[in-house]
Write a protein that holds these residues in place. Structure first.
Motif, mmCIF file in Angstrom:
data_model
loop_
_atom_site.group_PDB
_atom_site.id
_atom_site.type_symbol
_atom_site.label_atom_id
_atom_site.label_comp_id
_atom_site.label_asym_id
_atom_site.label_seq_id
_atom_site.Cartn_x
_atom_site.Cartn_y
_atom_site.Cartn_z
ATOM 1 N N GLY A 226 153.332 -110.736 106.620
ATOM 2 C CA GLY A 226 154.339 -110.007 105.861
ATOM 3 C C GLY A 226 155.177 -109.190 106.821
ATOM 4 O O GLY A 226 154.685 -108.764 107.872
ATOM 5 N N HIS A 227 156.428 -108.971 106.437
ATOM 6 C CA HIS A 227 157.359 -108.388 107.388
ATOM 7 C C HIS A 227 158.356 -107.524 106.632
ATOM 8 O O HIS A 227 159.082 -108.023 105.778
ATOM 9 C CB HIS A 227 158.053 -109.549 108.114
ATOM 10 C CG HIS A 227 159.225 -109.139 108.942
ATOM 11 N ND1 HIS A 227 159.315 -107.926 109.569
ATOM 12 C CD2 HIS A 227 160.363 -109.799 109.249
ATOM 13 C CE1 HIS A 227 160.462 -107.855 110.240
ATOM 14 N NE2 HIS A 227 161.114 -108.983 110.047
ATOM 15 N N GLY A 228 158.333 -106.219 106.866
ATOM 16 C CA GLY A 228 159.284 -105.319 106.220
ATOM 17 C C GLY A 228 159.794 -104.319 107.234
ATOM 18 O O GLY A 228 159.401 -104.365 108.401
ATOM 19 N N PRO A 229 160.676 -103.404 106.807
ATOM 20 C CA PRO A 229 161.289 -102.475 107.753
ATOM 21 C C PRO A 229 160.307 -101.443 108.313
ATOM 22 O O PRO A 229 160.480 -100.978 109.447
ATOM 23 C CB PRO A 229 162.372 -101.786 106.927
ATOM 24 C CG PRO A 229 161.975 -101.987 105.500
ATOM 25 C CD PRO A 229 161.205 -103.261 105.445
ATOM 26 N N THR A 230 159.268 -101.069 107.563
ATOM 27 C CA THR A 230 158.359 -100.048 108.094
ATOM 28 C C THR A 230 156.949 -100.578 108.288
ATOM 29 O O THR A 230 156.114 -99.910 108.863
ATOM 30 C CB THR A 230 158.281 -98.832 107.147
ATOM 31 O OG1 THR A 230 157.805 -99.284 105.877
ATOM 32 C CG2 THR A 230 159.630 -98.170 106.989
ATOM 33 N N LYS A 231 156.679 -101.771 107.776
ATOM 34 C CA LYS A 231 155.326 -102.290 107.892
ATOM 35 C C LYS A 231 155.343 -103.800 108.114
ATOM 36 O O LYS A 231 156.030 -104.517 107.392
ATOM 37 C CB LYS A 231 154.560 -101.963 106.606
ATOM 38 C CG LYS A 231 153.129 -102.402 106.679
ATOM 39 C CD LYS A 231 152.327 -101.998 105.463
ATOM 40 C CE LYS A 231 150.987 -102.688 105.598
ATOM 41 N NZ LYS A 231 150.089 -102.565 104.525
ATOM 42 N N THR A 232 154.610 -104.250 109.118
ATOM 43 C CA THR A 232 154.517 -105.682 109.399
ATOM 44 C C THR A 232 153.059 -106.027 109.645
ATOM 45 O O THR A 232 152.347 -105.286 110.321
ATOM 46 C CB THR A 232 155.382 -106.035 110.633
ATOM 47 O OG1 THR A 232 156.751 -105.875 110.268
ATOM 48 C CG2 THR A 232 155.164 -107.465 111.082
ATOM 49 N N ASN A 233 152.608 -107.134 109.052
ATOM 50 C CA ASN A 233 151.223 -107.584 109.260
ATOM 51 C C ASN A 233 151.243 -108.957 109.916
ATOM 52 O O ASN A 233 151.887 -109.862 109.404
ATOM 53 C CB ASN A 233 150.481 -107.755 107.934
ATOM 54 C CG ASN A 233 150.576 -106.531 107.078
ATOM 55 O OD1 ASN A 233 151.363 -106.480 106.138
ATOM 56 N ND2 ASN A 233 149.800 -105.537 107.408
ATOM 57 N N VAL A 234 150.486 -109.090 110.984
ATOM 58 C CA VAL A 234 150.444 -110.379 111.672
ATOM 59 C C VAL A 234 149.014 -110.742 112.037
ATOM 60 O O VAL A 234 148.119 -109.897 112.007
ATOM 61 C CB VAL A 234 151.272 -110.354 112.985
ATOM 62 C CG1 VAL A 234 152.722 -110.009 112.697
ATOM 63 C CG2 VAL A 234 150.668 -109.399 113.997
ATOM 64 N N ARG A 235 148.826 -111.994 112.373
ATOM 65 C CA ARG A 235 147.589 -112.421 113.018
ATOM 66 C C ARG A 235 147.924 -112.694 114.482
ATOM 67 O O ARG A 235 148.916 -113.358 114.794
ATOM 68 C CB ARG A 235 147.051 -113.674 112.349
ATOM 69 C CG ARG A 235 145.996 -114.396 113.190
ATOM 70 C CD ARG A 235 145.078 -115.192 112.340
ATOM 71 N NE ARG A 235 144.236 -114.315 111.539
ATOM 72 C CZ ARG A 235 142.950 -114.573 111.264
ATOM 73 N NH1 ARG A 235 142.370 -115.650 111.726
ATOM 74 N NH2 ARG A 235 142.247 -113.748 110.526
ATOM 75 N N LEU A 236 147.103 -112.156 115.381
ATOM 76 C CA LEU A 236 147.330 -112.381 116.806
ATOM 77 C C LEU A 236 146.695 -113.704 117.230
ATOM 78 O O LEU A 236 145.808 -114.224 116.561
ATOM 79 C CB LEU A 236 146.725 -111.243 117.627
ATOM 80 C CG LEU A 236 147.225 -109.838 117.301
ATOM 81 C CD1 LEU A 236 146.483 -108.818 118.169
ATOM 82 C CD2 LEU A 236 148.733 -109.727 117.545
#
Ligand code: DGT
Ligand code: CA
Ligand code: CA
Ligand code: ZN
Length: 572
Positions: A226-236
């Motif tokens: 998920g990707h937003g202006p104040t919060k982003t979640n990724v898998r490395l």
């Protein structure tokens, strides 16, 4: 191909050669894998900058392996590896992760039962097929099933000390973005839990979108949830999940406090604020709509009428009450440890000589180390008998003289093996000549709680024994701790004046924080040791100090935070 991928293939080579009964090569590949893992630069970069010659400079990497790495970098594989894999096409890392399963076993399991994956192994063992194999039997089948069970329970947990170098690299890269004012890891990473579920990064910036765009451009991201202006979640790419949150500078302290957690600490702190009629959230501390504090954590705690609580203590286990009453411990600091009481050398299974370890210890800022090589019942490590120990003492005297100008002291010690009944494998008259007698359990992990407790206490009762090394023997991802009555052990440590070690080796983290806290309460002293097997391992001390802090330990509780004379006097 990144360093951990390269190291993984080199480690697989170790196992593949062991399956074929090849001599020497397995150790060479193992050393190379360790060398690659310990680098703080990417192998790819090293190769681009200096070619084959630069690869040979990597610790543990010789000419032959360097050529293989070159091939790996160019083509993604190398011929010898492919040929061996073709013979035994199994998932080696997956299978060897099961306690007690080694390369030789894997070969038989493949050849007789076509076991390729962990799931195959579980199926075969449940069907009783493993027990019927030559040299396996019912016992090993049960052990394998237990090992698989343990893996499942601990699956998903990650050892902090192994991930921390990479977390620091990521944080430093974000810190270099021009729009970022500051960045830090929050969550369980900042609280220094021994294992972490994910990485929570917090940055402050007035241009969050820009920061997020740059973050998504970093090379180690495998997947974006998920990707937003104040919060982003990724898998490395290393398999860990990572959240990045960007907040304005004004809320930095409040956001850092919130995202550091723990959740239980947060809930208790909010309740504490609301009793005062205030409101605490990730934007700040408020009276009605009025902003009272939030720029820094220090300010936040102060306004709440509390002493500053170190992140390692924020688990809601009494720290808020202690902070209110001004009764927080003065935690042992990251610079306080001045010696290391468990160090292995090339006299047994360490990689470096006594002198190299001493120089590296001095380099790491220590003023003393104890050489504690294994003893004879650990034959596979070349464990020392009395004669070898006496010879080593002479060598230590010689090197101490040689290094006179270093203002550094090498102490004489050993890691004496505790037998199943609590007996030691070195004679008392030789133990009496050592400065530091450490003892440890390295076998018979499955004894009952009563037997195990008696065994350890009997070892403590030997008047020459100073420290119990890695008390519970656990290896976080793959071996459960031995069963012990910890209260009885701590009481015996108190009455015999035995020190309990906080082993800093990331996979050990042994004793754990709860036990540290029990020791502090009982007045049992502890040491923080790296268990170094190479000059690079002194850096692990940091994780032992974190563990001590999580157990509320102060400098007075940690004997190697004391000057060497005071420590030796205590051990006598
Ligand atoms: P982990 O990731 O399982 O090792 O543990 P943490 O503590 O890093 O937990 P995580 O990543 O779920 O959340 C990071 C921090 O965010 C957590 O320590 C406290 C805060 N937080 C998360 N969920 C909640 C919540 O429901 N309530 C409150 N008060 N705080 C929360
Ligand atoms: Ca987390
Ligand atoms: Ca998280
Ligand atoms: Zn050991």
């Amino acid at each position: 191909m990144n360093n951990s991928e390269i190291a993984k293939i080199l480690l697989e080579m170790t196992a593949l050669f062991e399956m074929q009964d090849v001599q020497f090569k397995p150790r060479a590949y193992e050393r190379a894998a360790l060398g690659v893992e310990s680098l703080d630069r990417e192998v790819k970069e090293i190769y681009h900058a200096g070619g084959l010659a630069a690869l040979e400079e990597i610790p543990g990497v010789g000419a032959g392996i360097a050529r293989h790495i070159e091939e790996l970098l160019k083509t993604g594989h190398f011929k010898e590896y492919a040929a061996l894999k073709k013979k035994i096409p199994v998932r080696i890392a997956e299978l060897t992760a099961v306690e007690g399963v080694g390369p030789k076993m894997i070969k038989v399991l493949w050849e007789k039962l076509r076991v390729r994956t962990l799931a195959d192994l579980e199926r075969a063992a449940r069907a009783g097929k493993v027990a019927r194999l030559p040299r396996f039997g019912k016992k090993s089948e049960e052990k394998i099933l237990k090992g698989i069970e343990f893996l499942k329970q601990s699956g998903g947990l990650r050892v902090l000390g192994l991930m921390m170098p990479e977390i620091r690299v990521i944080t430093a890269m974000i810190g270099k973005f021009p729009e970022v004012t500051r960045v830090t890891a929050a969550g369980s990473v900042r609280r220094r839990r021994e294992t972490i579920g994910d990485i929570d990064l917090l940055a402050s910036s007035e241009h969050p979108e820009k920061v997020m765009d740059r973050f998504l451009g970093l090379p180690f991201i495998a997947h974006v949830y998920g990707h937003g202006p104040t919060k982003t979640n990724v898998r490395l790419k290393n398999g860990l999940d990572c959240d990045l949150r960007v907040v304005p500078e004004k809320s930095w302290g409040a956001a850092l406090n919130y995202f550091t957690g723990s959740k239980d600490h947060n809930v208790a702190l909010r309740e504490y604020a609301s009793k005062k009629g205030w409101k605490l959230n990730e934007y700040g501390l408020f009276r009605g709509k009025q902003f009272i504090a939030g720029r820094s954590e220090e300010e936040l705690y102060k306004k709440l009428g509390l002493r500053y609580i170190e992140p390692e203590m924020r688990e809601n286990t009494g720290e808020i009450e202690a902070a209110r009453r001004g009764k927080l411990p003065d935690l042992v600091g990251y610079d306080d440890v001045c010696g290391d009481l468990q160090v292995q050398t090339d006299w047994t299974d360490g990689e470096n000589s006594i002198e190299e370890m001493a120089r590296a210890g001095a380099e790491a800022g220590l003023s003393y180390i104890a050489i504690t090589d294994h003893t004879r019942s650990l034959a596979m490590t070349g464990g020392a008998d009395e004669k070898k120990l006496i010879k080593q003492m002479g060598e230590i005297d010689r090197i101490n003289k040689k290094l006179k100008n270093l203002k550094f002291k090498i102490l004489k010690g050993a890691e004496v093996n505790i037998g199943p009944s609590g007996s030691l494998d070195i004679r008392d008259d030789v133990l009496a000549r050592l400065d530091v007698v450490g003892v440890a359990v390295h076998s018979h992990f499955k004894l009952s709680r009563a037997e195990q407790t008696r065994r350890v206490i009997r070892a403590m009762e030997n008047p020459h024994v100073d420290i119990i090394f890695h008390l519970t023997g656990r290896l976080i991802p793959r071996r459960a701790p031995i069963e012990l009555d910890i209260d009885e052990v701590i009481a015996a440590a108190k009455s015999t004046g035995t020190v309990l070690e906080i082993n800093a080796y990331p996979e050990r983290a042994d004793i754990k924080d709860d036990y540290v806290r029990k020791c502090v309460a009982a007045g049992v002293k502890m040491s923080i040791d790296s268990d170094a097997h190479s000059v690079k391992h002194f850096q692990y001390l940091e994780y032992g100090i974190a563990q001590a802090r999580r157990g509320w330990a102060e400098k007075k509780d940690i004997i190697n935070a004391w000057p060497v004379e005071k420590m030796l006097k205590m051990l006598k």
